[in-house]
Design a protein around this motif. Structure first.
Motif, mmCIF file in Angstrom:
data_model
loop_
_atom_site.group_PDB
_atom_site.id
_atom_site.type_symbol
_atom_site.label_atom_id
_atom_site.label_comp_id
_atom_site.label_asym_id
_atom_site.label_seq_id
_atom_site.Cartn_x
_atom_site.Cartn_y
_atom_site.Cartn_z
ATOM 1 N N ARG A 20 1.262 -10.367 -10.411
ATOM 2 C CA ARG A 20 0.895 -8.952 -10.569
ATOM 3 C C ARG A 20 2.075 -8.028 -10.287
ATOM 4 O O ARG A 20 2.031 -7.162 -9.420
ATOM 5 C CB ARG A 20 -0.296 -8.583 -9.681
ATOM 6 C CG ARG A 20 -1.611 -9.200 -10.142
ATOM 7 C CD ARG A 20 -2.812 -8.467 -9.552
ATOM 8 N NE ARG A 20 -2.855 -7.052 -9.939
ATOM 9 C CZ ARG A 20 -3.303 -6.601 -11.111
ATOM 10 N NH1 ARG A 20 -3.709 -7.448 -12.035
ATOM 11 N NH2 ARG A 20 -3.325 -5.311 -11.372
ATOM 12 N N GLY A 21 3.126 -8.229 -11.054
ATOM 13 C CA GLY A 21 4.270 -7.336 -10.987
ATOM 14 C C GLY A 21 5.329 -7.718 -9.988
ATOM 15 O O GLY A 21 6.433 -7.174 -10.009
ATOM 16 N N ARG B 244 12.700 -4.006 -10.837
ATOM 17 C CA ARG B 244 11.971 -5.188 -10.358
ATOM 18 C C ARG B 244 11.763 -5.100 -8.850
ATOM 19 O O ARG B 244 12.557 -4.471 -8.139
ATOM 20 C CB ARG B 244 12.721 -6.474 -10.700
ATOM 21 C CG ARG B 244 14.007 -6.689 -9.941
ATOM 22 C CD ARG B 244 14.854 -7.781 -10.537
ATOM 23 N NE ARG B 244 15.156 -7.509 -11.936
ATOM 24 C CZ ARG B 244 16.144 -6.694 -12.328
ATOM 25 N NH1 ARG B 244 16.880 -6.066 -11.426
ATOM 26 N NH2 ARG B 244 16.360 -6.473 -13.595
ATOM 27 N N ILE B 245 10.693 -5.767 -8.400
ATOM 28 C CA ILE B 245 10.438 -5.915 -6.974
ATOM 29 C C ILE B 245 10.267 -7.400 -6.695
ATOM 30 O O ILE B 245 9.463 -8.080 -7.343
ATOM 31 C CB ILE B 245 9.179 -5.134 -6.536
ATOM 32 C CG1 ILE B 245 9.388 -3.628 -6.766
ATOM 33 C CG2 ILE B 245 8.870 -5.404 -5.064
ATOM 34 C CD1 ILE B 245 8.179 -2.773 -6.422
ATOM 35 N N ALA C 130 0.833 -1.201 0.000
ATOM 36 C CA ALA C 130 0.000 0.000 0.000
ATOM 37 C C ALA C 130 0.871 1.256 0.000
ATOM 38 O O ALA C 130 0.553 2.245 -0.678
ATOM 39 C CB ALA C 130 -0.929 -0.006 1.210
ATOM 40 N N THR C 131 1.968 1.203 0.733
ATOM 41 C CA THR C 131 2.898 2.347 0.768
ATOM 42 C C THR C 131 3.488 2.599 -0.612
ATOM 43 O O THR C 131 3.591 3.747 -1.059
ATOM 44 C CB THR C 131 4.016 2.093 1.786
ATOM 45 O OG1 THR C 131 3.448 1.977 3.094
ATOM 46 C CG2 THR C 131 5.033 3.222 1.779
ATOM 47 N N LEU C 132 3.877 1.524 -1.311
ATOM 48 C CA LEU C 132 4.434 1.692 -2.654
ATOM 49 C C LEU C 132 3.388 2.255 -3.611
ATOM 50 O O LEU C 132 3.710 3.078 -4.481
ATOM 51 C CB LEU C 132 4.970 0.353 -3.164
ATOM 52 C CG LEU C 132 6.185 -0.217 -2.410
ATOM 53 C CD1 LEU C 132 6.625 -1.535 -3.028
ATOM 54 C CD2 LEU C 132 7.345 0.775 -2.386
ATOM 55 N N ARG C 133 2.139 1.837 -3.454
ATOM 56 C CA ARG C 133 1.083 2.399 -4.298
ATOM 57 C C ARG C 133 0.900 3.892 -4.013
ATOM 58 O O ARG C 133 0.637 4.684 -4.931
ATOM 59 C CB ARG C 133 -0.230 1.649 -4.061
ATOM 60 C CG ARG C 133 -0.204 0.198 -4.575
ATOM 61 C CD ARG C 133 -1.590 -0.440 -4.479
ATOM 62 N NE ARG C 133 -1.557 -1.842 -4.863
ATOM 63 C CZ ARG C 133 -1.511 -2.867 -4.011
ATOM 64 N NH1 ARG C 133 -1.500 -2.629 -2.687
ATOM 65 N NH2 ARG C 133 -1.474 -4.107 -4.444
ATOM 66 N N GLU C 134 1.052 4.282 -2.758
ATOM 67 C CA GLU C 134 0.915 5.696 -2.387
ATOM 68 C C GLU C 134 1.942 6.572 -3.101
ATOM 69 O O GLU C 134 1.670 7.745 -3.388
ATOM 70 C CB GLU C 134 1.080 5.861 -0.875
ATOM 71 C CG GLU C 134 -0.097 5.399 -0.048
ATOM 72 C CD GLU C 134 0.188 5.525 1.441
ATOM 73 O OE1 GLU C 134 1.091 6.306 1.808
ATOM 74 O OE2 GLU C 134 -0.471 4.833 2.234
ATOM 75 N N ILE C 135 3.126 6.020 -3.369
ATOM 76 C CA ILE C 135 4.179 6.820 -4.006
ATOM 77 C C ILE C 135 4.205 6.621 -5.525
ATOM 78 O O ILE C 135 5.160 7.029 -6.195
ATOM 79 C CB ILE C 135 5.565 6.540 -3.395
ATOM 80 C CG1 ILE C 135 5.981 5.072 -3.578
ATOM 81 C CG2 ILE C 135 5.577 6.919 -1.926
ATOM 82 C CD1 ILE C 135 7.388 4.772 -3.046
ATOM 83 N N GLY C 136 3.154 5.990 -6.058
ATOM 84 C CA GLY C 136 2.985 5.936 -7.505
ATOM 85 C C GLY C 136 3.484 4.691 -8.204
ATOM 86 O O GLY C 136 3.621 4.688 -9.437
ATOM 87 N N ILE C 137 3.770 3.627 -7.466
ATOM 88 C CA ILE C 137 4.205 2.373 -8.083
ATOM 89 C C ILE C 137 2.973 1.484 -8.278
ATOM 90 O O ILE C 137 2.237 1.220 -7.329
ATOM 91 C CB ILE C 137 5.258 1.664 -7.225
ATOM 92 C CG1 ILE C 137 6.526 2.532 -7.140
ATOM 93 C CG2 ILE C 137 5.611 0.286 -7.808
ATOM 94 C CD1 ILE C 137 7.600 1.970 -6.229
ATOM 95 N N ARG C 138 2.770 1.035 -9.530
ATOM 96 C CA ARG C 138 1.629 0.187 -9.845
ATOM 97 C C ARG C 138 2.102 -1.238 -10.128
ATOM 98 O O ARG C 138 3.200 -1.446 -10.660
ATOM 99 C CB ARG C 138 0.857 0.727 -11.046
ATOM 100 C CG ARG C 138 0.362 2.143 -10.871
ATOM 101 C CD ARG C 138 -0.740 2.483 -11.864
ATOM 102 N NE ARG C 138 -0.379 2.190 -13.243
ATOM 103 C CZ ARG C 138 0.284 3.014 -14.048
ATOM 104 N NH1 ARG C 138 0.674 4.205 -13.585
ATOM 105 N NH2 ARG C 138 0.543 2.685 -15.287
ATOM 106 N N PHE C 139 1.257 -2.192 -9.795
ATOM 107 C CA PHE C 139 1.584 -3.598 -9.993
ATOM 108 C C PHE C 139 0.658 -4.172 -11.059
ATOM 109 O O PHE C 139 -0.558 -4.224 -10.872
ATOM 110 C CB PHE C 139 1.435 -4.362 -8.669
ATOM 111 C CG PHE C 139 2.290 -3.811 -7.564
ATOM 112 C CD1 PHE C 139 3.608 -4.216 -7.414
ATOM 113 C CD2 PHE C 139 1.792 -2.861 -6.674
ATOM 114 C CE1 PHE C 139 4.402 -3.700 -6.404
ATOM 115 C CE2 PHE C 139 2.580 -2.334 -5.671
ATOM 116 C CZ PHE C 139 3.895 -2.754 -5.530
ATOM 117 N N ALA D 145 6.466 2.193 -12.760
ATOM 118 C CA ALA D 145 6.948 3.182 -11.780
ATOM 119 C C ALA D 145 7.571 4.363 -12.507
ATOM 120 O O ALA D 145 8.790 4.530 -12.526
ATOM 121 C CB ALA D 145 7.959 2.533 -10.840
ATOM 122 N N PRO D 146 6.760 5.214 -13.117
ATOM 123 C CA PRO D 146 7.297 6.327 -13.905
ATOM 124 C C PRO D 146 8.145 7.313 -13.109
ATOM 125 O O PRO D 146 9.031 7.961 -13.666
ATOM 126 C CB PRO D 146 6.038 6.996 -14.467
ATOM 127 C CG PRO D 146 4.915 6.546 -13.581
ATOM 128 C CD PRO D 146 5.283 5.173 -13.143
#
Length: 547
Positions: free
Chosen positions: A160-161, A150-151, A126-135, A142-143
Motif C-alpha cells: 500500500r504505497g 517514494r517512502i 498517521a502523521t503523514l496522512r495528516e499532512i495529505g500523503i495517501r498510501f 502526495a500532491p
C-alpha cells in the motif's frame, strides 16, 4: 591552559574514510547497537548496499534523502551511503509531528523518505496522512509534496504505497561496483553530505548544509580531547537526528578506532546498563541526562567505574555534582553550534578550566567577541556576541541565501547570536543568548516558531514564549497569551493545541492569559518584563524551597 593533544583535521569524504577504516580495522567492532555489534567491514558492506539501491532508484548528486528513525544501524548506513554517492541525508526528529514534518519535507525537497512506521507512542503513518500523503497500491499520492517519490519502511514488508527495506536493497543488485566507485570518486570533502535542521529566530527552521570535513571531524576532535584511545568504548547519548549523533557518533569510529555504544533512544536505566556492559571510558550527555541517571533506581547498582571522561552542560555546581556522584574525573563543559564551531578543554586541563569555561576553540577554528551594536572586537572578559569560523562550519542554509548572508559576514565569520566572553587564557564562557531561543533538555526551541503556531489559532490574538525554570530540563516553554475574547480557551486548551502538532519539547508547560502587553517604543513585546512578572516568582519560590 591549552592542551598539548594533536588533532589532525582530515580533509576526506565520509565514504573514503569508511573504506580506509574497513581496511585498517577490518572485523573489529566499530558500532555497538542495542543488541548488535557492527564491524568496520560490515558497515562498509551495508553502506555500499544502500548506496547502490539509492542509485538504482535514480538518486542524483545533491538529492535529499530524509530518514525518520531512532538510532538504528540502517540510519548510520544511510548516512554513509548518501555520502558515497553525493546525496545529502536529512534526518527528522523522532518527536516531530505534522507541523514540523510537513515543513521539513517541503522545504528540503525530499525525494526519498526512509522511516519506521512508528516509534514509542507516535504513529508516523498517521502523521503523514495528516499532512495529505495517501498510501495506495500503486504508490504514494502526495500532491502537496511534488518532490517526494517514494517512502521506504524499516518496520514491515511494505505494501500500500510503502516499499520494504528488503525490496529497496534488492534493487541495488542492478548497480555495478564500478558505477558506485565512479560516483564516490566524484565526491569532494567540501560538499554537503548532511542537512541538519536547526531552530532559528524566524518562524521557519533553517536547514544547515554540513560538509564531509565537518561531519567527519567533530567526534574525532572531541573524543581525542577526552583522551579516548583506539579500541576503547564510548557511550553516545545523542539521537542521530542531532549533530551529536550524525556527526559526534556515527562517523567517530572512522577517525578514532574507538567503539561507539549506541542506545536506540535515551533511557537512563539502559544507559547505565550499557556503560557497565561495554566498559565505556567516555560519554556524552546534557545535565538533564546525568540527573535522571543519578535518580534512577539502578544508580549505585551498576558498575560504571570505567568512565573517566565526558562532556556535560549546566552550571559549575551541577557539573561538580555529576563528577563526584558518578566519579568521572575528566568531566568538562563544551560549547557547540550546528552552524559553526565548538570549544572544549582536554582531559589534561585543570578542573577549574573544565568546570567554569567551555575551553578554547578547537584546533583549526577561530573565535572572537564583538559588540553586537558596533561590530567592534572586544577584549578578554568583555561580554559580547560570539563569532566563529573554521573547518567546523556549514556551507550555508538550504534555499535560504538571505538568511545565510545575514548569518555569515564577508570575512567568513558566523554570528552565533550567543552572549559570551573569552577569558584572558583564551577560554569561552557562555552567558546567554541574544537570540530568542530556549534550551529545553538539550533541544533548541525558537520562541518565534511556537508563537507563530499559537497565533494560527483563531481564538488567539497574540502570544509570547519565554523560558521557565525546570529542575530536570533546565528550562521549559511558558506561553503568555492574549485571547480574541476572555474565556475563549483554557490553559489546557492551549497546551493540547500545541501537543497535537508539535514535538513535546516545544509544547508550553505553563500558560498565562493577559489583556495588556509591556511594549517598547517600536511596539515590540518586552519579554524581560514578562519574565519579571511570571518567571521570577517561580525562581524565588524554587530557591526558597531549597533553603
Amino acid at each position: 591552559m591549552t592542551s598539548k593533544i594533536h588533532i589532525n583535521i582530515l580533509e576526506q569524504t565520509l565514504g573514503d574514510a569508511l573504506d580506509a577504516a574497513a581496511e585498517r580495522w577490518g572485523e573489529a567492532p566499530g558500532w555497538v547497537f542495542e543488541s548488535t555489534k557492527v564491524s568496520y567491514v560490515e558497515m562498509r558492506r551495508l553502506a555500499d548496499e544502500v548506496a547502490k539501491a539509492l542509485i538504482a532508484v535514480g538518486t542524483e548528486r545533491g538529492d535529499i534523502v530524509s530518514i525518520w528513525s531512532p538510532n538504528l544501524v540502517e540510519f548510520a548506513a544511510t548516512e554513509f551511503a548518501c555520502a558515497k554517492i553525493g546525496a545529502v541525508m536529512s534526518s527528522i526528529n523522532t518527536r516531530f509531528k505534522s507541523f514540523e514534518v510537513d515543513y521539513m519535507l517541503k522545504q528540503s525537497g525530499t525525494k526519498t523518505l526512509i522511516m519506521v512506521e512508528g516509534f514509542l507512542k507516535h504513529d508516523y503513518l498517521a502523521t503523514l496522512r495528516e499532512i495529505g500523503i495517501r498510501f495506495e497500491e500503486g504508490g504514494i499520492v502526495a500532491p502537496d509534496f511534488p518532490s517526494l517519490e517514494r517512502i521506504i519502511t524499516l518496520s514491515s514488508e511494505g505494501g500500500r504505497g510503502l516499499q520494504s527495506w528488503k525490496d529497496f536493497l534488492a534493487m541495488g543488485a542492478l548497480v555495478s561496483d564500478e558505477t558506485l566507485k565512479e560516483r564516490q570518486a566524484s565526491c569532494h570533502w567540501s560538499e554537503a553530505c548532511v542537512l541538519q535542521y536547526t531552530s532559528g529566530t524566524t518562524s521557519a527552521p533553517k536547514g544547515a548544509l554540513l560538509n564531509h570535513r565537518y561531519v567527519l571531524n567533530v567526534g574525532n576532535a572531541l573524543f581525542k580531547l577526552m583522551g579516548v584511545q583506539e579500541g576503547e568504548s564510548i557511550l553516545n547519548t545523542q539521537p542521530f537526528y542531532h549533530i551529536g549523533g550524525s556527526c559526534g557518533a556515527i562517523p567517530t569510529p572512522l577517525t578514532t578506532g574507538a567503539r561507539v555504544v549506541i542506545p536506540e533512544y535515551y533511557d537512563a536505566g539502559r544507559v547505565l546498563e550499557l556503560i557497565e556492559r561495554e566498559r565505556c571510558v567516555a560519554r556524552t550527555g546534557f545535565a538533564a541526562m546525568y540527573i535522571m541517571e543519578m535518580n534512577h533506581p539502578d544508580f549505585g547498582k551498576r558498575d560504571i567505574s570505567s568512565l573517566r571522561a565526558g562532556w556535560c552542560s549546566g552550571t559549575q555546581d551541577i557539573i561538580a555534582r555529576v563528577r563526584d556522584a558518578m566519579d568521572i574525573p575528566y568531566l568538562m563543559l563544551t560549547y557547540s553550534s550546528t552552524e559553526v564551531g565548538g570549544t572544549s578543554s582536554s582531559y589534561l586541563d585543570s578542573w577549574e578550566q573544565r568546570s567554569t569555561t567551555s575551553g578554547p576553540a578547537l584546533p583549526g577554528t577561530e573565535m572572537k567577541i564583538i559588540d553586537p551594536e558596533t561590530g567592534k572586537e572586544l577584549g578578554p572578559n568583555e561580554p559580547g556576541e560570539l563569532l566563529m569560523r573554521g573547518w567546523w562550519q556549514m556551507n550555508g542554509y538550504l534555499n535560504m541565501p538571505e538568511q545565510t548572508a545575514k548569518a555569515v559576514d564577508k570575512d567568513g565569520w558566523f554570528h552565533t547570536g550567543d552572549r559570551c566572553l573569552i577569558t584572558p587564557e583564551g577560554c569561552l564562557r557562555f552567558i546567554g543568548r541574544y537570540k530568542d531561543m530556549l534550551k529545553v533538555g538539550g533541544e533548541n526551541v525558537a520562541a518565534e516558531e511556537v508563537e507563530g503556531h499559537l497565533m494560527a489559532h483563531p481564538k488567539i490574538k497574540q502570544a509570547a514564549i519565554i523560558g521557565a525554570p525546570d529542575p530536570r530540563l533546565e528550562e521549559v516553554p511558558m506561553a503568555i497569551v492574549e485571547l480574541t475574547e476572555p474565556g475563549a480557551l483554557t490553559e489546557q486548551d492551549v497546551i493540547d493545541y500545541c501537543a497535537r502538532s508539535m514535538a513535546n519539547f516545544r509544547v508550553p508547560r505553563y500558560v498565562h492569559f493577559v489583556t495588556e502587553w509591556p511594549l517598547t517604543g517600536s511596539g515590540k513585546i518586552k519579554k524581560d518584563e514578562l519574565r519579571k512578572v511570571f518567571v521570577e516568582p517561580m525562581t524565588r519560590k524554587a530557591a526558597e524551597a531549597t533553603t
